[in-house]
Design a protein around this motif. Structure first.
Motif, mmCIF file in Angstrom:
data_model
loop_
_atom_site.group_PDB
_atom_site.id
_atom_site.type_symbol
_atom_site.label_atom_id
_atom_site.label_comp_id
_atom_site.label_asym_id
_atom_site.label_seq_id
_atom_site.Cartn_x
_atom_site.Cartn_y
_atom_site.Cartn_z
ATOM 1 N N ALA A 208 1.179 -1.228 0.148
ATOM 2 C CA ALA A 208 -0.024 0.142 -0.068
ATOM 3 C C ALA A 208 0.867 1.381 -0.240
ATOM 4 C CB ALA A 208 -0.999 0.046 1.229
ATOM 5 N N ILE A 209 1.725 1.259 0.573
ATOM 6 C CA ILE A 209 2.863 2.411 0.651
ATOM 7 C C ILE A 209 3.363 2.579 -0.543
ATOM 8 C CG2 ILE A 209 4.867 3.196 1.735
ATOM 9 C CD1 ILE A 209 4.105 1.911 4.541
ATOM 10 N N GLN A 210 4.131 1.314 -1.293
ATOM 11 C CA GLN A 210 4.719 1.445 -2.477
ATOM 12 C C GLN A 210 3.667 2.072 -3.398
ATOM 13 O OE1 GLN A 210 7.835 1.117 -3.187
ATOM 14 N NE2 GLN A 210 7.349 1.921 -5.069
ATOM 15 N N ILE A 211 2.410 1.632 -3.570
ATOM 16 C CA ILE A 211 1.308 2.231 -4.644
ATOM 17 C C ILE A 211 1.055 3.343 -4.256
ATOM 18 C CG2 ILE A 211 -1.007 1.927 -5.192
ATOM 19 C CD1 ILE A 211 -0.698 -1.249 -4.666
ATOM 20 N N ALA A 212 1.176 4.036 -3.244
ATOM 21 C CA ALA A 212 0.826 5.359 -2.783
ATOM 22 C C ALA A 212 2.120 6.167 -3.084
ATOM 23 C CB ALA A 212 0.737 5.553 -1.205
ATOM 24 N N LYS A 213 3.077 5.814 -2.867
ATOM 25 C CA LYS A 213 4.432 6.496 -3.313
ATOM 26 C C LYS A 213 4.376 6.653 -5.026
ATOM 27 C CE LYS A 213 8.701 4.810 -3.488
ATOM 28 N NZ LYS A 213 9.766 4.356 -2.866
ATOM 29 N N ASP A 214 4.280 5.628 -5.704
ATOM 30 C CA ASP A 214 4.298 5.737 -7.072
ATOM 31 C C ASP A 214 3.138 6.544 -7.688
ATOM 32 O OD1 ASP A 214 6.252 3.922 -7.084
ATOM 33 O OD2 ASP A 214 5.066 2.006 -7.412
ATOM 34 N N THR A 215 1.678 6.481 -6.989
ATOM 35 C CA THR A 215 0.686 7.120 -7.490
ATOM 36 C C THR A 215 0.876 8.595 -7.336
ATOM 37 O OG1 THR A 215 -0.821 5.110 -7.222
ATOM 38 C CG2 THR A 215 -1.919 7.363 -7.432
ATOM 39 N N ILE A 216 1.115 9.091 -6.121
ATOM 40 C CA ILE A 216 1.581 10.361 -6.056
ATOM 41 C C ILE A 216 2.406 10.887 -6.683
ATOM 42 C CG2 ILE A 216 2.414 12.080 -4.167
ATOM 43 C CD1 ILE A 216 1.095 10.180 -2.231
ATOM 44 N N TYR A 217 3.596 10.289 -7.293
ATOM 45 C CA TYR A 217 4.715 10.833 -7.856
ATOM 46 C C TYR A 217 4.039 11.006 -9.391
ATOM 47 C CZ TYR A 217 9.219 11.511 -10.259
ATOM 48 O OH TYR A 217 10.075 11.753 -11.209
ATOM 49 N N GLN A 218 3.255 10.241 -9.783
ATOM 50 C CA GLN A 218 2.657 10.182 -11.178
ATOM 51 C C GLN A 218 1.890 11.196 -11.431
ATOM 52 O OE1 GLN A 218 0.920 6.218 -11.805
ATOM 53 N NE2 GLN A 218 2.925 5.345 -11.893
ATOM 54 N N VAL A 219 0.752 11.400 -10.604
ATOM 55 C CA VAL A 219 -0.113 12.413 -10.748
ATOM 56 C C VAL A 219 0.489 13.757 -10.434
ATOM 57 C CG1 VAL A 219 -2.167 13.390 -9.600
ATOM 58 C CG2 VAL A 219 -1.875 11.088 -9.912
ATOM 59 N N ALA A 220 1.481 13.759 -9.396
ATOM 60 C CA ALA A 220 2.112 15.160 -9.161
ATOM 61 C C ALA A 220 2.874 15.711 -10.197
ATOM 62 C CB ALA A 220 2.874 15.057 -7.706
ATOM 63 N N THR A 221 3.595 14.962 -10.758
ATOM 64 C CA THR A 221 4.344 15.224 -11.969
ATOM 65 C C THR A 221 3.596 15.580 -13.132
ATOM 66 O OG1 THR A 221 5.913 13.417 -11.388
ATOM 67 C CG2 THR A 221 6.125 14.158 -13.386
ATOM 68 N N LYS A 222 2.355 14.727 -13.328
ATOM 69 C CA LYS A 222 1.442 15.269 -14.521
ATOM 70 C C LYS A 222 0.966 16.539 -14.482
ATOM 71 C CE LYS A 222 -2.978 13.695 -16.166
ATOM 72 N NZ LYS A 222 -4.208 12.508 -15.921
ATOM 73 N N TYR A 223 0.501 16.860 -13.221
ATOM 74 C CA TYR A 223 0.135 18.150 -13.007
ATOM 75 C C TYR A 223 1.002 19.334 -12.554
ATOM 76 C CZ TYR A 223 -4.517 15.823 -13.667
ATOM 77 O OH TYR A 223 -5.493 15.022 -14.156
ATOM 78 N N LYS A 224 2.321 18.723 -12.161
ATOM 79 C CA LYS A 224 3.217 19.767 -11.491
ATOM 80 C C LYS A 224 2.695 20.492 -10.320
ATOM 81 C CE LYS A 224 5.088 20.811 -16.353
ATOM 82 N NZ LYS A 224 5.577 21.847 -17.267
ATOM 83 N N LEU A 225 2.345 19.450 -9.580
ATOM 84 C CA LEU A 225 1.975 19.861 -8.142
ATOM 85 C C LEU A 225 3.041 20.301 -7.461
ATOM 86 C CD1 LEU A 225 -0.909 19.873 -6.595
ATOM 87 C CD2 LEU A 225 -0.224 17.676 -5.942
ATOM 88 N N ASN A 226 2.614 21.744 -6.816
ATOM 89 C CA ASN A 226 3.682 22.299 -5.898
ATOM 90 C C ASN A 226 3.786 21.663 -4.390
ATOM 91 O OD1 ASN A 226 5.764 23.816 -4.973
ATOM 92 N ND2 ASN A 226 4.520 25.715 -4.876
ATOM 93 N N LEU A 227 4.949 20.915 -4.246
ATOM 94 C CA LEU A 227 5.039 20.404 -2.791
ATOM 95 C C LEU A 227 6.341 20.756 -2.012
ATOM 96 C CD1 LEU A 227 3.848 16.846 -3.787
ATOM 97 C CD2 LEU A 227 2.600 18.576 -2.497
ATOM 98 N N ARG A 228 7.162 21.867 -2.840
ATOM 99 C CA ARG A 228 8.178 22.187 -2.367
ATOM 100 C C ARG A 228 8.411 23.591 -1.959
ATOM 101 N NH1 ARG A 228 11.716 20.745 -6.967
ATOM 102 N NH2 ARG A 228 11.680 18.569 -6.126
ATOM 103 N N TYR A 229 8.696 23.787 -0.810
ATOM 104 C CA TYR A 229 9.055 25.339 -0.309
ATOM 105 C C TYR A 229 10.162 25.933 -0.891
ATOM 106 C CZ TYR A 229 5.458 24.518 3.354
ATOM 107 O OH TYR A 229 4.329 24.357 4.222
#
Length: 570
Positions: A495-516
């Motif tokens: 579950a943790i590995q799937i969450a990591k992969d999914t978040i990375y894919q979606v964040a990269t797709k939409y260029k989601l800002n997660l960095r200060y």
């Protein structure tokens, strides 16, 4: 004139005993230094797991000074110290620290209703801050108590070295907090570092009780050896001599500016290492921990140099110059190599060793011993104004210059929670296990994006759309998993590995800002550094005019005797 006669049979003449007393007194504050920074490395998890933002974190860290500044508890603590003495004040302070830490632990483990607020603050943030504020009262009280205890045991001896050793022992707690708090929180839960702090605080109470036994024996050994006149006793009107002394104000303002450029930096340093320098979160706390590690070795060393060679005012000027260099380099946006940050933190440790090693032993040269408790209290009170205001400002500026980071992180957490609830019910996780799984999945995904994603963040993204996409993708992937319902460890890992992969894919797709972006916060630190240099130079000039002896060795007996029998100049 103060009448005092001292002979060689005082207990403090026993070298082993006075150093044992120092160690016991220092251990009483070890836990406080740990807890002070226990949640600093955990800031990313506070945002993604508990829904805090940088302003919430800034409010929490600033709460340390609420009661000390606005209720004048530090000033009151100093007067209590001069009136009641070291033993009663210190024991009360260690108990107050324990109570404040316990309240903080209760607040973080408790689940408050969604959206519940107290005085405009999230309920959890409010109660965490209340505990931290009470903890701050005890910590500052024990700080001035131990400072006076060191003067009592080491007056005319290795006083700067002793103060350096006391700070070194206490800062082992800071080092430990910065190094292990985030790994503890990631391996167990967000509350784990606070629970460890609570245990250390209890040990601190026991340590101070043992110190009190030695302190009582010291008083007994000097009972018939010291004769004091009424002028030796602290009186309220003596405060006038403190607050009308220009040298005292220069050292107090140097203190607040210098410490405000270091302590709040440590609150945010781990997050800075993750966001700007792309350091692995599990290792990010090790770089800030280099600062207290350096001070543990260097503060006693520089204190010994001051004892035997002098140049206290010059040491403070050099330390301030180092502070300017470090924050100036860390502020530059194009320098992003982790080894540069590590080098700057090491150099900052040198500067942070220089100034305190000379500053605190210089106070007794300006202020008579009977007024030291109050003098230290006023300095610490002024310092607490900075430690209250600067973290608030840093959190506010960080949120205003990065308005979408904290909401984005919390949106990811809620998406994971939604997906896990719909797909993992058959695995019979209890509430604690389920919440821990959400924490780990969220942290793993966000950490991976912050460390490895190279895109330029987009603005005005549809966060609800992104949240729904993360949740639906997770649900689809988890529903395809075929793991026996009794194998919790296997499903947790997957579950943790799937969450990591999914978040990375979606964040990269939409260029989601997660960095200060920390540029403006570092600009604040750089400005404080410049101001600290100005007051270090003014203090050196005042010493040259008034002849306090800040450039003279502490072991110069004639100078010490002269200062002990001299009222500070108005």
């Amino acid at each position: 004139m103060i009448m005092e006669t001292t002979i060689q049979k005082s207990l403090r003449e026993n070298k082993g005993t006075r150093w044992l007393a120092l160690i016991l007194a220092s251990l009483s504050i070890f836990g406080a230094y740990f807890f002070n920074y226990a949640l600093s490395p955990v800031k990313p998890l506070l945002e993604s797991v508990l829904g805090w933002n940088s302003s919430d974190f800034g409010t929490y860290t600033s709460a340390y000074g609420w009661l000390n500044v606005f209720a004048f508890m530090l000033i009151i603590s100093g007067i209590i110290l001069d009136k009641l003495g070291i033993r009663k004040t210190g024991l009360g302070a260690t108990i107050v620290m324990f109570i404040g830490t316990a309240i903080n632990y209760w607040a973080v483990v408790s689940h408050f209703p969604e959206g519940s607020k107290i005085f405009g603050l999230k309920a959890q943030v409010f109660w965490s801050a209340v505990g931290f504020a009470l903890f701050g009262v005890g910590t500052e009280a024990i700080g001035i108590t131990i400072s006076k205890a060191v003067v009592k045991w080491f007056k005319g001896k290795e006083m700067a070295l002793a103060m350096g050793m006391q700070m070194a022992i206490a800062r082992l707690g800071t080092l430990l907090a910065l190094a292990i708090s985030l790994p503890l929180a990631r391996d167990f839960n967000v509350q784990a570092p606070i629970l460890l702090a609570l245990i250390l605080m209890l040990l601190g109470i026991i340590s101070f009780i043992y110190y009190s036994v030695l302190d009582k024996r010291l008083d007994a050994s000097e009972k018939d050896l010291i004769i004091k006149s009424p002028e030796d006793e602290f009186r309220i009107k003596d405060i006038k001599y403190i607050i009308t002394n220009r040298g005292f104000w220069y050292i107090a303002l140097l203190c607040v500016l210098f410490y405000s450029a270091v302590f709040p930096f440590l609150f945010y340093a781990t997050d800075l290492m993750i966001n700007k320098y792309h350091v692995e979160p599990g290792l990010a706390g090790l770089i800030p921990s280099l600062l207290p590690f350096g001070t543990i070795i260097l503060t006693p060393l520089f204190g010994g140099i001051y004892d035997y060679k002098g140049k206290g005012a010059t040491i403070m000027v050099i330390g301030s110059l180092i502070l300017i260099l470090v924050h100036g380099v860390l502020m530059l946006p194009f320098l992003k190599a982790w080894w540069i940050a590590a080098a700057m933190v090491i150099i900052l440790g040198i500067g942070f060793s220089l100034v305190p090693s000379a500053m605190w032993p210089s106070v007794p040269k300006i202020i008579p011993e009977k007024q030291l408790g109050t003098a230290y209290a006023v300095i610490f009170w002024i310092q607490n104004i900075g430690l209250l205001a600067v973290p608030l400002l840093l959190g506010y500026v960080l949120d205003k210059t990065n308005p979408d980071v904290a909401p984005n992180k919390y949106a990811i957490k809620t998406a994971i929670e939604t997906a896990y609830k719909k797909t993992l019910a058959s695995y019979n996780f209890n509430k604690k296990e389920f919440n821990t799984l959400i924490e780990k999945g969220t942290a793993a995904g966000i950490d991976f994006v912050v460390k490895y994603a190279t895109y330029e963040a987009a603005s005005n993204v549809n966060i609800e759309q992104i949240k729904n996409e993360i949740a639906s993708n997770l649900i689809n992937k988890l529903q395809q998993v075929n793991i026996p319902a009794n194998d919790k460890k296997a499903i947790e890992k997957l579950a943790i590995q799937i969450a990591k992969d999914t978040i990375y894919q979606v964040a990269t797709k939409y260029k989601l800002n997660l960095r200060y972006d920390y540029f403006y916060d570092m600009l604040i630190f750089f400005t404080l550094s410049l101001l600290s240099l100005i007051f270090a130079l003014l203090l050196k000039r005042e010493d040259r005019i008034k002849g306090y002896g800040l450039e003279l060795p502490n072991k110069d007996f004639k100078m010490q005797a002269q200062k002990e029998n001299k009222q500070p100049e108005a």
